[in-house]
Design a protein around this motif. Structure first.
Motif, PDB file in Angstrom:
ATOM      1  N   UNK A   5       0.817  -1.208   0.000  1.00  0.00           N
ATOM      2  CA  UNK A   5       0.000   0.000   0.000  1.00  0.00           C
ATOM      3  C   UNK A   5       0.848   1.255   0.000  1.00  0.00           C
ATOM      4  N   UNK A   6       0.329   2.307  -0.622  1.00  0.00           N
ATOM      5  CA  UNK A   6       1.026   3.596  -0.667  1.00  0.00           C
ATOM      6  C   UNK A   6       1.164   4.161   0.732  1.00  0.00           C
ATOM      7  N   UNK A   7       2.327   4.715   1.004  1.00  0.00           N
ATOM      8  CA  UNK A   7       2.562   5.303   2.318  1.00  0.00           C
ATOM      9  C   UNK A   7       2.168   6.777   2.305  1.00  0.00           C
ATOM     10  N   UNK A  16       2.085   5.841  10.945  1.00  0.00           N
ATOM     11  CA  UNK A  16       1.033   6.776  10.583  1.00  0.00           C
ATOM     12  C   UNK A  16       0.657   6.754   9.124  1.00  0.00           C
ATOM     13  N   UNK A  17       1.359   5.997   8.273  1.00  0.00           N
ATOM     14  CA  UNK A  17       1.003   5.936   6.860  1.00  0.00           C
ATOM     15  C   UNK A  17      -0.294   5.150   6.689  1.00  0.00           C
ATOM     16  N   UNK A  18      -1.025   5.462   5.609  1.00  0.00           N
ATOM     17  CA  UNK A  18      -2.372   4.928   5.416  1.00  0.00           C
ATOM     18  C   UNK A  18      -2.516   4.247   4.065  1.00  0.00           C
ATOM     19  N   UNK A  19      -3.454   3.301   4.002  1.00  0.00           N
ATOM     20  CA  UNK A  19      -3.873   2.674   2.755  1.00  0.00           C
ATOM     21  C   UNK A  19      -5.382   2.870   2.632  1.00  0.00           C
ATOM     22  N   UNK A  20      -5.892   2.717   1.421  1.00  0.00           N
ATOM     23  CA  UNK A  20      -7.322   2.881   1.172  1.00  0.00           C
ATOM     24  C   UNK A  20      -7.968   1.507   1.007  1.00  0.00           C
ATOM     25  N   UNK A  21      -8.820   1.154   1.943  1.00  0.00           N
ATOM     26  CA  UNK A  21      -9.536  -0.126   1.927  1.00  0.00           C
ATOM     27  C   UNK A  21     -10.909   0.126   1.293  1.00  0.00           C
ATOM     28  N   UNK A  39     -16.500   0.010  10.363  1.00  0.00           N
ATOM     29  CA  UNK A  39     -15.281  -0.365   9.654  1.00  0.00           C
ATOM     30  C   UNK A  39     -14.273  -1.046  10.557  1.00  0.00           C
ATOM     31  N   UNK A  40     -13.052  -1.215  10.031  1.00  0.00           N
ATOM     32  CA  UNK A  40     -12.009  -1.944  10.751  1.00  0.00           C
ATOM     33  C   UNK A  40     -11.460  -1.113  11.909  1.00  0.00           C
ATOM     34  N   UNK A  41     -11.191  -1.807  13.014  1.00  0.00           N
ATOM     35  CA  UNK A  41     -10.629  -1.146  14.191  1.00  0.00           C
ATOM     36  C   UNK A  41      -9.290  -0.505  13.843  1.00  0.00           C
ATOM     37  N   UNK A  42      -9.092   0.691  14.335  1.00  0.00           N
ATOM     38  CA  UNK A  42      -7.843   1.404  14.096  1.00  0.00           C
ATOM     39  C   UNK A  42      -7.844   2.237  12.833  1.00  0.00           C
ATOM     40  N   UNK A  43      -8.900   2.121  12.022  1.00  0.00           N
ATOM     41  CA  UNK A  43      -8.999   2.902  10.799  1.00  0.00           C
ATOM     42  C   UNK A  43      -9.807   4.160  10.993  1.00  0.00           C
ATOM     43  N   UNK A  44      -9.879   4.958   9.958  1.00  0.00           N
ATOM     44  CA  UNK A  44     -10.660   6.181  10.008  1.00  0.00           C
ATOM     45  C   UNK A  44     -12.138   5.901   9.798  1.00  0.00           C
ATOM     46  N   UNK A  45     -12.960   6.940   9.780  1.00  0.00           N
ATOM     47  CA  UNK A  45     -14.395   6.754   9.553  1.00  0.00           C
ATOM     48  C   UNK A  45     -14.666   6.296   8.124  1.00  0.00           C
ATOM     49  N   UNK A  46     -15.754   5.580   7.946  1.00  0.00           N
ATOM     50  CA  UNK A  46     -16.171   5.203   6.595  1.00  0.00           C
ATOM     51  C   UNK A  46     -16.528   6.463   5.813  1.00  0.00           C
ATOM     52  N   UNK A  47     -16.266   6.424   4.522  1.00  0.00           N
ATOM     53  CA  UNK A  47     -16.586   7.575   3.684  1.00  0.00           C
ATOM     54  C   UNK A  47     -16.823   7.089   2.260  1.00  0.00           C
ATOM     55  N   UNK A  55     -20.018   5.613  -6.510  1.00  0.00           N
ATOM     56  CA  UNK A  55     -19.412   5.953  -5.230  1.00  0.00           C
ATOM     57  C   UNK A  55     -18.907   4.669  -4.575  1.00  0.00           C
ATOM     58  N   UNK A  56     -17.661   4.691  -4.136  1.00  0.00           N
ATOM     59  CA  UNK A  56     -17.077   3.554  -3.438  1.00  0.00           C
ATOM     60  C   UNK A  56     -17.107   3.818  -1.935  1.00  0.00           C
ATOM     61  N   UNK A  57     -17.418   2.773  -1.173  1.00  0.00           N
ATOM     62  CA  UNK A  57     -17.375   2.858   0.293  1.00  0.00           C
ATOM     63  C   UNK A  57     -15.965   2.479   0.720  1.00  0.00           C
ATOM     64  N   UNK A  58     -15.248   3.430   1.328  1.00  0.00           N
ATOM     65  CA  UNK A  58     -13.840   3.204   1.647  1.00  0.00           C
ATOM     66  C   UNK A  58     -13.552   3.598   3.091  1.00  0.00           C
ATOM     67  N   UNK A  59     -12.354   3.189   3.523  1.00  0.00           N
ATOM     68  CA  UNK A  59     -11.870   3.546   4.852  1.00  0.00           C
ATOM     69  C   UNK A  59     -10.355   3.683   4.781  1.00  0.00           C
ATOM     70  N   UNK A  60      -9.819   4.720   5.428  1.00  0.00           N
ATOM     71  CA  UNK A  60      -8.372   4.827   5.591  1.00  0.00           C
ATOM     72  C   UNK A  60      -7.953   3.871   6.713  1.00  0.00           C
ATOM     73  N   UNK A  61      -6.999   2.992   6.419  1.00  0.00           N
ATOM     74  CA  UNK A  61      -6.547   2.013   7.414  1.00  0.00           C
ATOM     75  C   UNK A  61      -5.036   2.104   7.552  1.00  0.00           C
ATOM     76  N   UNK A  62      -4.496   1.719   8.711  1.00  0.00           N
ATOM     77  CA  UNK A  62      -3.030   1.770   8.897  1.00  0.00           C
ATOM     78  C   UNK A  62      -2.331   0.841   7.912  1.00  0.00           C
ATOM     79  N   UNK A  63      -1.406   1.386   7.152  1.00  0.00           N
ATOM     80  CA  UNK A  63      -0.725   0.587   6.129  1.00  0.00           C
ATOM     81  C   UNK A  63       0.068  -0.560   6.732  1.00  0.00           C
ATOM     82  N   UNK A  64       0.669  -0.342   7.913  1.00  0.00           N
ATOM     83  CA  UNK A  64       1.469  -1.419   8.491  1.00  0.00           C
ATOM     84  C   UNK A  64       0.607  -2.595   8.917  1.00  0.00           C
TER      85      UNK A  64
END
Length: 285
Positions: A5-7, A16-21, A39-47, A55-64
Protein backbone atom coordinates in the motif's frame (compact mmCIF):
# COMPACT_ATOMS: atom_id res chain seq x y z
CA UNK A 1 -1.36 -6.29 -8.17
CA UNK A 2 0.85 -7.14 -5.22
CA UNK A 3 2.62 -3.84 -4.56
CA UNK A 4 2.54 -2.70 -0.91
CA UNK A 5 0.00 0.00 0.00
CA UNK A 6 1.03 3.60 -0.67
CA UNK A 7 2.56 5.30 2.32
CA UNK A 8 1.55 8.70 3.59
CA UNK A 9 4.02 11.56 3.02
CA UNK A 10 7.28 10.66 4.65
CA UNK A 11 9.55 7.67 4.57
CA UNK A 12 7.92 4.43 3.26
CA UNK A 13 6.92 2.24 6.15
CA UNK A 14 6.87 5.14 8.62
CA UNK A 15 4.35 5.16 11.42
CA UNK A 16 1.03 6.78 10.58
CA UNK A 17 1.00 5.94 6.86
CA UNK A 18 -2.37 4.93 5.42
CA UNK A 19 -3.87 2.67 2.75
CA UNK A 20 -7.32 2.88 1.17
CA UNK A 21 -9.54 -0.13 1.93
CA UNK A 22 -12.54 -0.50 -0.42
CA UNK A 23 -15.62 -2.40 0.77
CA UNK A 24 -18.14 -1.88 -2.02
CA UNK A 25 -19.27 0.24 -4.95
CA UNK A 26 -22.69 1.90 -5.04
CA UNK A 27 -24.76 4.01 -7.36
CA UNK A 28 -24.71 7.82 -7.15
CA UNK A 29 -28.00 8.32 -5.26
CA UNK A 30 -26.74 7.84 -1.73
CA UNK A 31 -26.92 9.79 1.54
CA UNK A 32 -23.94 11.69 2.86
CA UNK A 33 -22.69 8.75 4.99
CA UNK A 34 -22.26 5.09 3.97
CA UNK A 35 -24.26 3.76 6.94
CA UNK A 36 -24.10 2.83 10.62
CA UNK A 37 -21.20 0.35 10.41
CA UNK A 38 -17.84 1.49 11.79
CA UNK A 39 -15.28 -0.36 9.65
CA UNK A 40 -12.01 -1.94 10.75
CA UNK A 41 -10.63 -1.15 14.19
CA UNK A 42 -7.84 1.40 14.10
CA UNK A 43 -9.00 2.90 10.80
CA UNK A 44 -10.66 6.18 10.01
CA UNK A 45 -14.40 6.75 9.55
CA UNK A 46 -16.17 5.20 6.60
CA UNK A 47 -16.59 7.58 3.68
CA UNK A 48 -17.55 7.69 0.02
CA UNK A 49 -14.97 8.02 -2.73
CA UNK A 50 -16.40 9.28 -6.01
CA UNK A 51 -15.57 7.10 -9.01
CA UNK A 52 -17.09 8.92 -11.95
CA UNK A 53 -20.85 8.68 -11.43
CA UNK A 54 -20.43 5.87 -8.89
CA UNK A 55 -19.41 5.95 -5.23
CA UNK A 56 -17.08 3.55 -3.44
CA UNK A 57 -17.37 2.86 0.29
CA UNK A 58 -13.84 3.20 1.65
CA UNK A 59 -11.87 3.55 4.85
CA UNK A 60 -8.37 4.83 5.59
CA UNK A 61 -6.55 2.01 7.41
CA UNK A 62 -3.03 1.77 8.90
CA UNK A 63 -0.73 0.59 6.13
CA UNK A 64 1.47 -1.42 8.49
CA UNK A 65 -1.53 -3.42 9.78
CA UNK A 66 -2.90 -4.00 6.25
CA UNK A 67 0.29 -4.62 4.31
CA UNK A 68 0.40 -7.81 2.27
CA UNK A 69 2.62 -9.59 4.78
CA UNK A 70 0.61 -8.38 7.79
CA UNK A 71 -2.66 -9.49 6.21
CA UNK A 72 -1.21 -12.87 5.32
CA UNK A 73 -0.26 -13.39 8.95
CA UNK A 74 -3.53 -12.05 10.36
CA UNK A 75 -5.82 -13.99 8.05
CA UNK A 76 -4.21 -17.32 8.88
CA UNK A 77 -5.55 -16.85 12.42
CA UNK A 78 -9.16 -18.15 12.34
CA UNK A 79 -10.34 -15.69 14.99
CA UNK A 80 -8.76 -12.72 13.22
CA UNK A 81 -10.09 -13.90 9.86
CA UNK A 82 -13.59 -14.09 11.33
CA UNK A 83 -13.29 -10.58 12.79
CA UNK A 84 -12.10 -9.11 9.49
CA UNK A 85 -14.73 -10.95 7.48
CA UNK A 86 -17.51 -9.93 9.85
CA UNK A 87 -16.45 -6.28 9.75
CA UNK A 88 -16.30 -6.36 5.96
CA UNK A 89 -19.73 -8.00 5.79
CA UNK A 90 -21.26 -5.49 8.24
CA UNK A 91 -20.08 -2.55 6.15
CA UNK A 92 -21.32 -4.10 2.91
CA UNK A 93 -24.69 -4.90 4.53
CA UNK A 94 -25.04 -1.32 5.79
CA UNK A 95 -24.21 0.05 2.34
CA UNK A 96 -26.64 -2.36 0.65
CA UNK A 97 -29.47 -1.19 2.91
CA UNK A 98 -29.33 2.13 1.05
CA UNK A 99 -29.65 0.72 -2.48
CA UNK A 100 -27.93 -1.47 -5.07
CA UNK A 101 -24.38 -2.30 -3.99
CA UNK A 102 -21.53 -4.31 -5.49
CA UNK A 103 -19.62 -6.01 -2.63
CA UNK A 104 -15.87 -6.20 -3.20
CA UNK A 105 -13.75 -9.10 -1.91
CA UNK A 106 -12.24 -9.08 1.55
CA UNK A 107 -8.96 -7.14 1.77
CA UNK A 108 -9.32 -5.02 -1.38
CA UNK A 109 -6.69 -2.31 -0.82
CA UNK A 110 -5.14 0.37 -2.99
CA UNK A 111 -2.16 2.70 -2.96
CA UNK A 112 -4.23 5.67 -1.76
CA UNK A 113 -7.37 7.32 -3.11
CA UNK A 114 -6.04 8.18 -6.56
CA UNK A 115 -4.94 4.63 -7.24
CA UNK A 116 -8.27 3.34 -5.92
CA UNK A 117 -10.23 5.75 -8.09
CA UNK A 118 -8.20 4.90 -11.19
CA UNK A 119 -8.44 1.14 -10.69
CA UNK A 120 -12.16 1.15 -9.93
CA UNK A 121 -12.85 3.47 -12.87
CA UNK A 122 -11.51 0.77 -15.20
CA UNK A 123 -14.41 -1.46 -14.07
CA UNK A 124 -17.17 1.17 -14.25
CA UNK A 125 -19.08 -0.59 -17.02
CA UNK A 126 -19.06 -3.88 -15.12
CA UNK A 127 -20.10 -2.15 -11.91
CA UNK A 128 -23.03 -0.46 -13.64
CA UNK A 129 -24.11 -3.77 -15.19
CA UNK A 130 -24.10 -5.48 -11.77
CA UNK A 131 -25.89 -2.55 -10.11
CA UNK A 132 -28.62 -2.61 -12.76
CA UNK A 133 -28.98 -6.38 -12.51
CA UNK A 134 -29.19 -6.47 -8.72
CA UNK A 135 -31.37 -3.38 -8.18
CA UNK A 136 -34.34 -4.39 -6.03
CA UNK A 137 -32.94 -7.90 -5.54
CA UNK A 138 -31.07 -9.72 -2.79
CA UNK A 139 -29.14 -12.95 -2.47
CA UNK A 140 -30.49 -16.05 -0.72
CA UNK A 141 -28.39 -19.13 0.01
CA UNK A 142 -30.06 -22.54 -0.29
CA UNK A 143 -28.38 -25.77 0.80
CA UNK A 144 -29.71 -29.33 0.63
CA UNK A 145 -28.48 -32.19 2.83
CA UNK A 146 -28.92 -35.94 2.99
CA UNK A 147 -29.26 -36.84 6.67
CA UNK A 148 -28.98 -40.08 8.61
CA UNK A 149 -32.76 -40.17 8.99
CA UNK A 150 -33.93 -43.26 7.14
CA UNK A 151 -30.38 -44.47 6.61
CA UNK A 152 -29.64 -48.19 6.50
CA UNK A 153 -29.50 -49.54 10.05
CA UNK A 154 -27.41 -52.32 11.56
CA UNK A 155 -24.11 -53.73 10.51
CA UNK A 156 -23.29 -56.74 8.47
CA UNK A 157 -22.35 -59.82 10.46
CA UNK A 158 -18.83 -61.06 9.84
CA UNK A 159 -18.33 -64.18 7.76
CA UNK A 160 -18.88 -67.40 9.70
CA UNK A 161 -21.35 -65.87 12.17
CA UNK A 162 -24.19 -68.39 12.62
CA UNK A 163 -27.69 -67.11 11.96
CA UNK A 164 -29.99 -67.59 14.98
CA UNK A 165 -32.16 -70.65 14.49
CA UNK A 166 -30.65 -71.34 11.09
CA UNK A 167 -27.45 -73.32 11.49
CA UNK A 168 -25.54 -73.47 8.24
CA UNK A 169 -22.16 -73.87 6.77
CA UNK A 170 -19.48 -71.21 6.91
CA UNK A 171 -19.83 -70.80 3.15
CA UNK A 172 -23.52 -70.05 3.56
CA UNK A 173 -22.80 -67.48 6.22
CA UNK A 174 -20.22 -65.85 3.94
CA UNK A 175 -22.72 -65.59 1.10
CA UNK A 176 -25.25 -64.05 3.47
CA UNK A 177 -22.64 -61.54 4.60
CA UNK A 178 -21.81 -60.54 1.02
CA UNK A 179 -25.50 -60.24 0.17
CA UNK A 180 -25.95 -58.02 3.19
CA UNK A 181 -23.06 -55.80 2.11
CA UNK A 182 -24.47 -55.62 -1.41
CA UNK A 183 -27.88 -54.65 -0.09
CA UNK A 184 -26.46 -51.92 2.13
CA UNK A 185 -24.43 -50.51 -0.77
CA UNK A 186 -27.46 -50.49 -3.06
CA UNK A 187 -29.54 -48.79 -0.38
CA UNK A 188 -26.90 -46.09 0.09
CA UNK A 189 -26.75 -45.51 -3.66
CA UNK A 190 -30.53 -45.26 -3.86
CA UNK A 191 -30.60 -42.74 -1.01
CA UNK A 192 -27.88 -40.68 -2.70
CA UNK A 193 -29.77 -40.73 -6.00
CA UNK A 194 -32.98 -39.69 -4.22
CA UNK A 195 -31.13 -36.83 -2.48
CA UNK A 196 -29.68 -35.60 -5.77
CA UNK A 197 -33.16 -35.75 -7.35
CA UNK A 198 -34.53 -33.75 -4.38
CA UNK A 199 -31.78 -31.16 -4.84
CA UNK A 200 -32.71 -30.73 -8.50
CA UNK A 201 -36.35 -30.33 -7.47
CA UNK A 202 -35.37 -27.61 -5.00
CA UNK A 203 -33.21 -25.85 -7.58
CA UNK A 204 -35.97 -25.96 -10.20
CA UNK A 205 -38.56 -24.55 -7.78
CA UNK A 206 -36.35 -21.71 -6.50
CA UNK A 207 -35.13 -20.73 -9.96
CA UNK A 208 -38.73 -19.94 -10.87
CA UNK A 209 -38.48 -17.06 -8.37
CA UNK A 210 -34.93 -16.02 -9.22
CA UNK A 211 -33.32 -13.64 -11.69
CA UNK A 212 -30.06 -15.57 -11.41
CA UNK A 213 -28.50 -18.55 -9.69
CA UNK A 214 -25.06 -19.92 -8.87
CA UNK A 215 -24.30 -23.57 -8.04
CA UNK A 216 -21.12 -24.29 -6.10
CA UNK A 217 -19.31 -27.45 -5.10
CA UNK A 218 -20.98 -28.92 -1.98
CA UNK A 219 -19.08 -28.63 1.29
CA UNK A 220 -17.48 -31.70 2.83
CA UNK A 221 -18.08 -33.14 6.33
CA UNK A 222 -15.48 -30.82 7.87
CA UNK A 223 -17.95 -27.95 7.23
CA UNK A 224 -21.30 -29.74 7.46
CA UNK A 225 -20.56 -31.93 10.46
CA UNK A 226 -21.14 -35.63 10.91
CA UNK A 227 -24.52 -37.14 10.18
CA UNK A 228 -25.40 -35.26 7.01
CA UNK A 229 -24.04 -34.91 3.49
CA UNK A 230 -24.45 -31.70 1.52
CA UNK A 231 -25.76 -32.41 -1.98
CA UNK A 232 -26.53 -28.84 -3.10
CA UNK A 233 -24.88 -25.51 -2.33
CA UNK A 234 -26.48 -22.69 -4.29
CA UNK A 235 -27.21 -18.96 -4.24
CA UNK A 236 -30.15 -17.20 -5.89
CA UNK A 237 -30.82 -13.58 -6.83
CA UNK A 238 -34.42 -12.91 -5.79
CA UNK A 239 -36.62 -9.82 -5.62
CA UNK A 240 -36.56 -8.10 -2.22
CA UNK A 241 -40.30 -8.60 -1.76
CA UNK A 242 -40.24 -12.33 -2.64
CA UNK A 243 -38.78 -13.62 0.62
CA UNK A 244 -42.20 -14.83 1.78
CA UNK A 245 -42.78 -16.68 -1.47
CA UNK A 246 -39.38 -18.34 -1.15
CA UNK A 247 -40.18 -19.44 2.41
CA UNK A 248 -43.52 -20.89 1.27
CA UNK A 249 -41.85 -22.77 -1.58
CA UNK A 250 -39.23 -24.28 0.74
CA UNK A 251 -41.91 -25.14 3.32
CA UNK A 252 -43.96 -26.99 0.70
CA UNK A 253 -40.93 -29.00 -0.38
CA UNK A 254 -39.98 -29.84 3.19
CA UNK A 255 -43.46 -31.27 3.74
CA UNK A 256 -43.30 -33.55 0.72
CA UNK A 257 -42.97 -37.32 1.31
CA UNK A 258 -40.14 -37.27 -1.23
CA UNK A 259 -38.07 -35.25 1.23
CA UNK A 260 -37.94 -37.75 4.09
CA UNK A 261 -34.32 -37.72 5.27
CA UNK A 262 -33.63 -34.53 3.30
CA UNK A 263 -32.87 -31.17 4.95
CA UNK A 264 -33.19 -27.79 3.21
CA UNK A 265 -31.46 -24.81 4.79
CA UNK A 266 -32.00 -21.25 3.59
CA UNK A 267 -30.25 -18.08 4.75
CA UNK A 268 -30.52 -14.46 3.75
CA UNK A 269 -31.27 -11.96 2.52
CA UNK A 270 -27.69 -10.94 1.77
CA UNK A 271 -25.99 -8.39 -0.41
CA UNK A 272 -25.41 -10.01 -3.82
CA UNK A 273 -21.92 -11.37 -3.16
CA UNK A 274 -22.37 -14.22 -5.64
CA UNK A 275 -23.50 -12.01 -8.50
CA UNK A 276 -20.70 -9.48 -8.88
CA UNK A 277 -19.35 -11.35 -11.94
CA UNK A 278 -15.77 -10.63 -10.91
CA UNK A 279 -16.23 -6.87 -11.25
CA UNK A 280 -12.89 -6.30 -9.51
CA UNK A 281 -10.15 -8.51 -8.07
CA UNK A 282 -9.02 -8.43 -4.48
CA UNK A 283 -5.50 -7.53 -3.48
CA UNK A 284 -3.12 -4.66 -2.99
CA UNK A 285 -2.80 -2.29 -5.95
Amino acid sequence: MTAPPQQAPGRPGSAGSLATYVFAVCGPDRPAHPGPASGHAGGGPLRFLDVGPLRAVVQDVPADAFSESALRERLTDPAELERCARTHHDVVTAAASGGPTVPLPLATLYLGDERARAALAESQDRFRTVLDRTAGRVEWAVKVYLTQSGAPSGTAAPPGTPQPGRPGSEAGAGRAYLNRLRGLRQEREQRQERALAAAEQVDSAVRELAAGSVRRRPHGPEATGEGRTQVMNAAYLIAEDSGGELASTIGRLRGSPDFDGIEIDISGPWAPYSFTDGAVHAGHQ
